[in-house]
Write a protein that holds these residues in place. Structure first.
Motif, mmCIF file in Angstrom:
data_model
loop_
_atom_site.group_PDB
_atom_site.id
_atom_site.type_symbol
_atom_site.label_atom_id
_atom_site.label_comp_id
_atom_site.label_asym_id
_atom_site.label_seq_id
_atom_site.Cartn_x
_atom_site.Cartn_y
_atom_site.Cartn_z
ATOM 1 N N PHE A 78 0.831 -1.208 0.000
ATOM 2 C CA PHE A 78 0.000 0.000 0.000
ATOM 3 C C PHE A 78 0.863 1.255 0.000
ATOM 4 O O PHE A 78 0.605 2.197 -0.752
ATOM 5 C CB PHE A 78 -0.923 0.016 1.215
ATOM 6 N N GLY A 80 -5.754 -0.357 -1.429
ATOM 7 C CA GLY A 80 -5.889 -1.218 -0.257
ATOM 8 C C GLY A 80 -6.267 -2.636 -0.641
ATOM 9 O O GLY A 80 -5.742 -3.609 -0.079
ATOM 10 N N PHE A 138 -7.381 0.589 5.094
ATOM 11 C CA PHE A 138 -6.484 1.660 4.665
ATOM 12 C C PHE A 138 -7.246 2.940 4.346
ATOM 13 O O PHE A 138 -6.781 4.039 4.668
ATOM 14 C CB PHE A 138 -5.672 1.217 3.439
#
Length: 258
Positions: free
Chosen positions: A136, A173, A245
């Motif tokens: 990420f 994510g 995320f």
């Protein structure tokens, strides 16, 4: 008062004592909320997985899809969320520490910080989390540097900072979760076989991690052994990581962590 007006809100933002003094607390809160949102998103899938793994007598003859359909009929839709409160108590401190540690570690030199932490993370306690954060962070850094206008927007609490757009956050994510799951899944299979111990046949051949990996690969191969059940974990991990995320990036802005 005149000095504050001349300086403007953006100039006062970095020097606010409250924002400095409670940074760690706000960071922990953001991580905890992100973890809870992610787990709640996939709670139905986790409940189904537990029911099937435990061979619950009501559902042991069913598959994944049929169990998903059967649970609301037998227990109502809240049946998907049984035990979710206890899970939140466990996952909040986990998410708080995980995301806060990631944010602090990222400050050892940007991209180099990610690479320096990759190897010990792989051989450490949480390979999935390591690969997930690494992927990420890499996607975010590359995306904002290569296509800032297309993928980014000004941060809510600091217009000078670019953050990923919401749909891009979700995509990054999800990709991070899928890659991390693919890389770490054989270790997850190994861990679960070792935990089951004497319940499984040939348990004496699966006493250590290396023995278990060799046994699973030798007897079942890659697709039916080391990666058996991966498709269900994709269904779980991709939305989970996407929500985690994205929520964390949003909470960072709400709590002025940028």
């Amino acid at each position: 008062m005149a000095t504050e007006t001349a300086a403007g809100p953006s100039a006062r933002l970095p020097s606010s004592p409250a924002r400095r003094d409670f940074y760690w607390l706000r960071s922990l809160l953001a991580g905890g909320v992100a973890g809870c949102c992610a787990k709640t998103t996939i709670a139905p899938l986790d409940r189904v997985k537990i029911l099937l793994q435990a061979h619950n007598h009501h559902y042991k003859h069913l598959g994944v899809i049929s169990t998903l359909c059967a649970v609301p009929k037998k227990e109502g839709y809240l049946g998907f969320y049984k035990g979710n409160g206890a899970m939140m108590i466990r996952i909040f401190p986990y998410g708080a520490i995980q995301f806060t540690a990631f944010g602090q570690y990222k400050k050892e030199g940007g991209m180099q910080g990610f690479y320096r932490g990759l190897l010990p993370t792989i051989v450490g306690m949480a390979p999935y989390a390591g690969f997930s954060f690494f992927t990420f962070g890499t996607l975010k850094s590359v995306g904002l540097s290569q296509a800032p206008t297309l993928l980014g927007r000004p941060c809510l609490d600091n217009p000078d900072v670019l953050v990923l757009k919401t749909h891009v956050n979700l995509l990054c994510g999800g990709i991070a979760g899928a890659i991390a799951q693919t890389i770490s899944y054989p270790l997850d299979v190994t861990r679960r076989r070792m935990q089951l111990g004497a319940v499984l046949p040939d348990s004496e051949k699966c006493l250590t991690m290396v023995q278990t990996l060799k046994y699973v690969y030798g007897n079942h191969g890659i697709r039916r052994g080391l990666y058996r059940g991966l498709s269900l974990n994709y269904i779980r991990c991709i939305p989970s990581q996407a929500v985690a995320f994205t929520t964390y990036e949003f909470m960072k802005q709400v709590l002025h962590l940028n």
